[in-house]
Design an enzyme around this catalytic site. Structure first.
Site, short mmCIF file in Angstrom:
data_model
loop_
_atom_site.label_atom_id
_atom_site.label_comp_id
_atom_site.label_asym_id
_atom_site.label_seq_id
_atom_site.Cartn_x
_atom_site.Cartn_y
_atom_site.Cartn_z
N ASP A 295 1.03 -1.24 0.13
CA ASP A 295 -0.01 0.27 -0.15
C ASP A 295 0.95 1.43 -0.72
O ASP A 295 1.54 1.50 0.79
CB ASP A 295 -0.63 -0.30 1.62
CG ASP A 295 -1.99 1.32 1.12
OD1 ASP A 295 -2.34 2.16 0.55
OD2 ASP A 295 -2.80 1.11 1.74
N LYS B 185 3.34 16.43 -7.67
CA LYS B 185 4.65 16.67 -8.64
C LYS B 185 5.21 16.45 -9.58
O LYS B 185 6.49 16.56 -9.58
CB LYS B 185 3.35 16.31 -10.51
CG LYS B 185 2.18 15.43 -10.14
CD LYS B 185 2.40 13.79 -10.89
CE LYS B 185 1.65 13.03 -10.79
NZ LYS B 185 1.58 11.19 -10.32
N SER C 273 -9.04 9.76 -17.50
CA SER C 273 -8.51 8.67 -16.98
C SER C 273 -9.47 8.76 -15.92
O SER C 273 -10.37 9.23 -15.34
CB SER C 273 -7.09 9.08 -16.19
OG SER C 273 -6.93 10.46 -15.61
#
Length: 407
Positions: free
Chosen positions: A114, A236, A281
């Site tokens: 995880d 990011k 997505s």
């Protein structure tokens, strides 16, 4: 059929072609739509590479979109895949069996890890490194990620979700988890022989250009949650900057090694950031629908889908830049001109947009502070976990003693 139409137009004139006036009016729109769609789907990867015998760690492979498409292609080319998933449940097991059958590749395995749990990441990395001789590793393909709904201004504020360690979920999954995994796996990368082309390929997003860098609090533990987009973009951006520093450290450490007395260049281990483009997505669906099933059906599936189909890629078309990063000979040691992290978009190497990607001092400080804060958080969570374990054991003993007295 087209030849008959052309022949009729040349010999008898366009008046003899059935529905010519209608075709004449509609054709420009059809051609324009086709041209836009051809552009929006992006270029295709033209490189091929044999992957038989190569071993890869893969995340995000069960997404039923880009990740699944990349994993399918890699398996088809003969790669051995160790796929990390949040849970190894019945669905994941059946999915893995189906992938083996379709690709005729039995070397596909799933491991529980995880990525929103630092303890599980450390357990997996420790088990991977606990092997003699060192395990073969040809690359890590990171396609997992999380994007939370942005909310609706003045109507629905973004809801903060937390990881098991208490971090904001996007920061935890998109940045901290990947940083922690790759940082722990450094000994494995360095142990690979000099002739092995090891590629670490990570997904990024063009939204990183609007992100912030939190040098003193890189895990964003004390930051107010005002914008889900800001946390996503920053996760990011910080990942890309940290990877610049990780690449330098790997290169320098490998260069200091000697194999049979020969000098190493350190270029056999490369890190590449891939921007697959805007795709239809799961993340885009969550953002547009704001996490609502009703909005998903009305807004995404009915109202916006024709526009999204025209201007965005399918999840499976987004795999092309990943396959390019995996297969292009430009990243082979003999062809590399420098050891910097490469940024790939639309199947070509491009420049990073932010000036921070040229600031090595900032990247080093971000890396060091992230490593420090992760270690502190791990200790804090471990202490809490041990306290709960001790408390449960004491409660169990008390209940056992009480039952004995009653007897």
């Amino acid at each position: 059929m087209p030849l008959n139409i052309i022949g009729t137009a040349l010999l008898d004139g366009t008046d003899k072609i059935p529905y010519y006036q209608t075709i004449k009016k509609v054709a420009p729109y059809v051609l324009a739509t086709g041209a836009i769609k051809y552009w929006s789907r992006g270029p295709s990867n033209t490189w091929e590479r044999k992957l038989h015998g190569k071993v890869y760690l893969v995340t995000g492979a069960t997404s039923q979109g880009m990740g699944t498409s990349v994993a399918y292609k890699m398996a088809e080319l003969g790669a051995q895949l160790i796929i990390l998933t949040r849970e190894v449940d019945e669905w994941v097991t059946e999915w893995c069996e189906e992938l083996r059958e379709k690709t005729k590749n039995e070397l596909i395995f799933v491991e529980k890890c995880d990525l929103s749990n630092l303890w599980e990441i450390r357990k997996f990395a420790t088990s991977w490194l606990d092997n003699s001789p060192p395990r073969r590793l040809d690359g890590v393909i990171v396609m997992s990620g999380d994007m939370e709904p942005w909310g609706i201004p003045k109507i629905s504020l973004p809801q903060r979700r937390s990881s098991k360690d208490g971090l904001e979920l996007q920061i935890a999954t998109n940045y901290v988890a990947i940083f922690h995994l790759l940082n722990l796996l450094q000994p494995s990368f360095k142990a690979q022989p000099p002739d092995r082309d090891v590629r670490i390929i990570l997904a990024t997003c063009w939204l990183q250009v609007v992100g912030d860098i939190n040098i003193e609090d890189p895990l964003w533990q004390n930051a107010k949650y005002k914008s889900a987009l800001k946390f996503f973009a920053s996760s990011k951006l910080q990942l890309g900057l940290s990877m610049m520093e990780l690449q330098r450290r790997l290169t320098e450490d490998i260069k200091n090694q000697k194999t049979n007395g020969a000098e190493r260049t350190g270029k056999n281990v490369t890190i590449t950031m891939v921007q697959p483009g805007t795709m239809r997505s799961n993340s885009l669906r969550r953002v547009i629908s704001n996490g609502s099933v009703v909005l998903l059906i009305i807004l995404y599936c009915i109202l916006l889908y024709p526009i999204l189909w025209l201007f965005t890629k399918s999840g499976r078309r987004g795999d092309q830049s990943f396959l390019y990063a995996l297969m292009t000979p430009e990243l082979e040691e003999v062809n590399l001109k420098d050891t910097k992290v490469k940024y790939i978009s639309d199947c070509s190497i491009v420049k990073f947009a932010r000036k921070e990607f040229d600031d090595e001092e900032l990247q080093k400080k971000l890396f060091d502070n992230t490593e420090r804060d992760i270690l502190q958080l791990e200790k804090k969570v471990a202490a809490k976990r041990n306290a709960n374990k001790t408390g449960n054991q004491n409660s169990k003993k008390k209940s056992q003693n009480k039952s004995r007295k009653d007897d």
